[in-house]
Design a protein around this motif. Structure first.
Motif, PDB file in Angstrom:
ATOM      1  N   CYS A   1       0.841  -1.049  -0.118  1.00 14.52           N
ATOM      2  CA  CYS A   1      -0.100  -0.083   0.047  1.00 14.52           C
ATOM      3  C   CYS A   1       1.051   1.202   0.015  1.00 14.52           C
ATOM      4  N   VAL A   2       0.419   2.502  -0.276  1.00 12.86           N
ATOM      5  CA  VAL A   2       1.253   3.707  -0.293  1.00 12.86           C
ATOM      6  C   VAL A   2       0.562   4.602   0.465  1.00 12.86           C
ATOM      7  N   LEU A   3       1.328   5.318   1.207  1.00 12.03           N
ATOM      8  CA  LEU A   3       0.904   6.559   1.915  1.00 12.03           C
ATOM      9  C   LEU A   3       1.772   7.879   1.279  1.00 12.03           C
ATOM     10  N   GLN A   4       0.784   8.501   0.750  1.00  9.34           N
ATOM     11  CA  GLN A   4       1.088   9.884   0.041  1.00  9.34           C
ATOM     12  C   GLN A   4       1.635  10.859   1.093  1.00  9.34           C
ATOM     13  N   SER A   5       2.865  11.634   0.765  1.00 11.67           N
ATOM     14  CA  SER A   5       3.212  12.757   1.550  1.00 11.67           C
ATOM     15  C   SER A   5       3.378  12.193   3.101  1.00 11.67           C
ATOM     16  N   ALA A   6       3.524  11.052   3.463  1.00 12.38           N
ATOM     17  CA  ALA A   6       4.045  10.450   4.604  1.00 12.38           C
ATOM     18  C   ALA A   6       5.016  11.176   5.212  1.00 12.38           C
ATOM     19  N   VAL A   7       6.209  11.697   4.565  1.00 10.15           N
ATOM     20  CA  VAL A   7       7.044  12.349   5.185  1.00 10.15           C
ATOM     21  C   VAL A   7       7.269  13.853   4.581  1.00 10.15           C
ATOM     22  N   SER A   8       7.477  14.769   5.223  1.00  8.29           N
ATOM     23  CA  SER A   8       7.511  16.024   4.826  1.00  8.29           C
ATOM     24  C   SER A   8       8.535  16.155   3.738  1.00  8.29           C
ATOM     25  N   SER A   9       8.224  17.328   2.959  1.00 14.46           N
ATOM     26  CA  SER A   9       9.433  17.687   1.715  1.00 14.46           C
ATOM     27  C   SER A   9      10.410  18.079   2.501  1.00 14.46           C
TER      28      SER A   9
ATOM     29  N   PHE B   1       6.029   1.958  -9.426  1.00  8.81           N
ATOM     30  CA  PHE B   1       6.093   3.028  -8.537  1.00  8.81           C
ATOM     31  C   PHE B   1       6.696   4.137  -8.948  1.00  8.81           C
ATOM     32  N   LEU B   2       5.817   5.160  -9.417  1.00 13.93           N
ATOM     33  CA  LEU B   2       6.527   6.533  -9.663  1.00 13.93           C
ATOM     34  C   LEU B   2       5.889   7.478  -8.680  1.00 13.93           C
ATOM     35  N   PRO B   3       6.516   7.672  -7.631  1.00 15.47           N
ATOM     36  CA  PRO B   3       6.042   8.475  -6.344  1.00 15.47           C
ATOM     37  C   PRO B   3       6.540   9.765  -6.495  1.00 15.47           C
ATOM     38  N   LYS B   4       6.083  10.715  -5.606  1.00 10.11           N
ATOM     39  CA  LYS B   4       6.424  11.939  -5.440  1.00 10.11           C
ATOM     40  C   LYS B   4       7.598  12.090  -4.035  1.00 10.11           C
ATOM     41  N   LYS B   5       8.215  13.102  -3.867  1.00  6.45           N
ATOM     42  CA  LYS B   5       9.021  12.967  -2.757  1.00  6.45           C
ATOM     43  C   LYS B   5       8.142  13.015  -1.561  1.00  6.45           C
ATOM     44  N   GLY B   6       8.483  11.931  -0.710  1.00  6.92           N
ATOM     45  CA  GLY B   6       7.730  12.104   0.793  1.00  6.92           C
ATOM     46  C   GLY B   6       6.840  10.708   0.812  1.00  6.92           C
ATOM     47  N   ASP B   7       6.539  10.317  -0.435  1.00  6.66           N
ATOM     48  CA  ASP B   7       5.518   9.075  -0.570  1.00  6.66           C
ATOM     49  C   ASP B   7       6.193   7.812   0.036  1.00  6.66           C
ATOM     50  N   VAL B   8       5.425   6.968   0.679  1.00  7.17           N
ATOM     51  CA  VAL B   8       6.151   5.910   0.952  1.00  7.17           C
ATOM     52  C   VAL B   8       5.407   4.601   0.598  1.00  7.17           C
ATOM     53  N   LEU B   9       5.997   3.641   0.014  1.00  4.32           N
ATOM     54  CA  LEU B   9       5.299   2.111  -0.322  1.00  4.32           C
ATOM     55  C   LEU B   9       5.707   1.241   0.821  1.00  4.32           C
ATOM     56  N   PHE B  10       4.817   0.646   1.345  1.00  5.74           N
ATOM     57  CA  PHE B  10       4.987  -0.585   2.130  1.00  5.74           C
ATOM     58  C   PHE B  10       4.781  -2.028   1.539  1.00  5.74           C
ATOM     59  N   TRP B  11       5.756  -2.715   1.686  1.00  2.07           N
ATOM     60  CA  TRP B  11       5.190  -4.033   0.793  1.00  2.07           C
ATOM     61  C   TRP B  11       5.417  -5.304   1.972  1.00  2.07           C
ATOM     62  N   HIS B  12       4.885  -6.421   1.706  1.00  2.05           N
ATOM     63  CA  HIS B  12       4.621  -7.673   2.563  1.00  2.05           C
ATOM     64  C   HIS B  12       6.022  -8.158   2.227  1.00  2.05           C
ATOM     65  N   ALA B  13       6.512  -9.050   3.367  1.00  3.49           N
ATOM     66  CA  ALA B  13       7.714  -9.864   3.098  1.00  3.49           C
ATOM     67  C   ALA B  13       7.788 -10.582   1.856  1.00  3.49           C
TER      68      ALA B  13
END
Length: 246
Positions: A21-29, A205-217
């Motif tokens: 799953c993806v969290l957008q802007s999870a970390v500030s720029s 995955f073509l994210p913006k800066k600060g986006d985070v993708l989590f993946w299962h093991a």
């Protein structure tokens, strides 16, 4: 109802179904910019204990001190959270911790990080074959944190949607983990074969800066081919497990 609980619940459903799953802007720029500055300084003047994983001309894997001449190649800067507070701030960002606490039902612990300058171009693989978690090989979640806007052709991250539910591949003696290169080709071929049989979509995955993708093991993932060598793919990958396994 708690809005925070609602978004976490929705992301957990997505994670269970798709393997990511993806969290957008999870970390500030602003914090990402600070981290990039510190990474640049580390490359220029590395601490004595800093290490990179890279490959020399003979194709052999090496662990050596950071040297900027290797940064353009298939190189990973290891465990930067040991050397800089800003990396620890990024790793413990609120949305990241909230999601991982919900997955693990425990305090998440970061036990390994890999920092990339370029795309890895690594073949589709599963982390359970390479990353050891004592007691439970699946008790791991990876977080892929974009340190810039990633453009197509930069060797972007790719993955097979739903592949975390595929049949397991066992190495010699029924082991989950690969020993040296034992059965490596069969393992990688099995991932591709199951993707075809199960009709998994190959996503990028073509994210913006600060986006985070989590993946299962067990999600099959890798680095796509670099078609635009002038592009970077600055990113920080962190492997987490529940505190009870540390």
């Amino acid at each position: 109802s708690n809005p925070n609980s609602l978004w976490v619940a929705n992301k957990l459903v997505e994670f269970a179904r798709s393997g990511f799953c993806v969290l957008q802007s999870a970390v500030s720029s602003n914090i990402v910019d600070q981290l990039n500055d510190e990474i640049e300084k580390l490359w220029e003047s590395p601490p004595a204990s800093a290490l990179i994983e890279t490959f020399m001309g003979d194709g052999k894997q090496k662990y050596i001190r950071p040297n900027v001449v290797y940064r353009e190649g298939p190189t990973k800067l290891l465990d930067i959270y040991r050397h800089m507070d800003i990396a620890r701030q990024v790793i413990t960002s609120g949305p990241i911790e909230d999601f991982l606490r919900s997955v693990f039902q425990d305090m998440p612990v970061a036990f390994q990080s890999l920092s990339f300058w370029k795309g890895s171009q690594q073949a589709m693989h599963r982390d359970t074959a390479y990353v050891k978690i004592a007691g439970n090989p699946r008790a791991m979640v990876a977080a892929w944190i974009a340190l810039e806007d990633v453009q197509e052709g930069a060797g972007e991250l790719e993955y097979f949607e739903g592949s975390h539910l595929d049949n397991e591949f066992f190495f010699a003696g029924g082991k989950w983990m690969m020993s040296d290169s034992e059965r490596r080709k069969e393992f990688l071929a099995d991932i591709q074969d199951q993707a075809k049989v199960n009709h998994h979509r190959r996503l990028k995955f073509l994210p913006k800066k600060g986006d985070v993708l989590f993946w299962h093991a067990d999600l099959a993932h890798g680095g796509s081919e670099i078609s635009k060598p002038n592009l970077t793919r600055k990113s920080l990958v962190v492997h987490f497990c529940p505190s009870k396994y540390q």
